[in-house]
Design an enzyme around this catalytic site. Structure first.
Site, short mmCIF file in Angstrom:
data_model
loop_
_atom_site.label_atom_id
_atom_site.label_comp_id
_atom_site.label_asym_id
_atom_site.label_seq_id
_atom_site.Cartn_x
_atom_site.Cartn_y
_atom_site.Cartn_z
N GLY A 88 0.87 -1.18 0.00
CA GLY A 88 0.00 0.00 0.00
C GLY A 88 0.90 1.22 0.00
CB SER A 120 4.30 -3.64 -2.40
OG SER A 120 4.27 -2.39 -3.04
CB ALA A 121 4.38 -0.58 1.49
CG HIS A 157 5.64 -1.98 -7.52
ND1 HIS A 157 4.56 -2.73 -7.89
CD2 HIS A 157 5.51 -1.76 -6.18
CE1 HIS A 157 3.79 -2.93 -6.81
NE2 HIS A 157 4.35 -2.35 -5.77
CD GLU A 192 4.55 -4.51 -10.98
OE1 GLU A 192 4.00 -5.03 -11.95
OE2 GLU A 192 4.13 -3.51 -10.39
#
Lengths: 231, 231
Positions: A88, A120-121, A157, A192
């Site tokens: 997020g 991700s985060a 990413h 990714e």
């Protein structure tokens, strides 16, 4: 330390947390309980985010608790067999981890062998700082310093494409700016579909694409699957 | 207040600071001296950046001084007829403006009528905070609060495209995240080639593309050239 750090959450068809399944099974082996940190979620409510993750990971048969329902961080971390930190907004995630008192308990647990999965985060917040995030700084995180349980900076990413005609900086240019101010740092550009496994004191790069290594004064290096070369 | 806030610095052919020329002439009319802030420049040295800007603006016949050579911010701002704040990394820009003591003198001067021109990071730093920048947080800016001489948040280089297959957030999603945490705010998505003119107490949107207005609870609104509608 045992960590699984994914660049992103969805496979190319949009299915949630279905790739890297053997790595998931490996790190979750023997775990019965997990603690999920939904704090990076901003346009999605944290209970909805917890439900999404429970459904996606049902095959692992974990009892997954949401950290947003826990008042005693050290106890909650100690009671969980596995820590899960979702993606997020990275600034929101670090802001909430810091103000709710989770940073020290997580850091202590992971350094003492508690397995950690981030995507991700949740991957970026495991590194020394969130200074190589792509996210918008929608809230002040109270300092960029993060968990630091993984020793290198990560750009999740990772790609180097720009929309046609766009004059903003490319990802490589942004990372080059970071390295001007932090010439001793190493940044991994994790595309990714790729992920990092940390086990037995070693760091393994995994996934279908090259992972890029950036250091000050050298051209970016494309690394294939396998053990991350020593610095 | 008199401000010219450009989304970006180059025209579609890559020529530097050649678009919006009538707006430049208008705001620089009667000015003989200017103070240029190169602090957003990170991969380019500040003297090189100053030379680039002097060359690009030669037709305006301004005597342009570099703020990185000035030790007394209040005096330097007072002696300049025009303030120029260049693009680059917004975190670096705010970090340097804050630690070198420029924020208060610039704010005071602009609120008292000193004309201000910003592009990219120099536009974003004129707004209440840099929380809607696209840049990588390569250094802690010591708080996201910025000059606040323009009352709305701006997202420069605005577009909503994603590279094919990319799963990171789109610009609209990022701005939506910002509005979740700041539901009373207004964000202007300023596409490349567009700019904002503030004069006679009014804000004019200019340039060839729609400028997008984002507020919590409403769909994004495409605005054409002309006076910004009142809130």
């Amino acid at each position: 330390m045992r960590m699984l750090l994914l660049s992103n959450s969805r496979d190319p068809s949009g299915n949630y947390l279905v790739h890297a399944r053997s790595a998931w099974s490996e790190i979750a082996r023997g775990c019965r309980t997990a603690l999920f940190f939904p704090f990076a979620g901003t346009t999605m409510g944290w209970d909805d985010y917890l439900a999404l993750v429970r459904e996606a990971l049902a095959a692992l048969q974990l009892d997954i608790r949401g950290a947003h329902h826990c008042d005693a961080p050290a106890t909650a971390v100690a009671q969980a067999d596995l820590l899960l930190v979702g993606g997020g907004n990275t600034f929101r995630l670090l802001h909430e981890l810091r103000r709710r008192g989770w940073l020290a308990p997580i850091r202590h647990a992971v350094c003492n062998g508690k397995p950690y999965v981030g995507w991700s985060a949740g991957t970026v917040v495991a590194t020394p700082s969130i200074a190589t995030t792509n996210d918008m700084p929608i809230i002040d995180p109270g300092g960029l310093e993060a968990l630091g349980v993984f020793p290198l900076q990560v750009n999740a990413h990772y790609h180097d494409a720009l929309p046609p005609g766009h004059q903003g900086e490319s990802r490589r240019q942004r990372i080059a700016e970071y390295l001007v101010l932090h010439p001793g740092a190493t940044v991994l550009g994790l595309p990714e579909g790729n992920w990092i496994e940390v086990r037995d004191g070693q760091c393994h790069l995994c996934g279908p694409h090259p992972t890029w290594l950036f250091r000050s004064g050298i051209d970016p290096v494309a690394l294939g699957q396998g053990l991350l070369p020593a610095a």
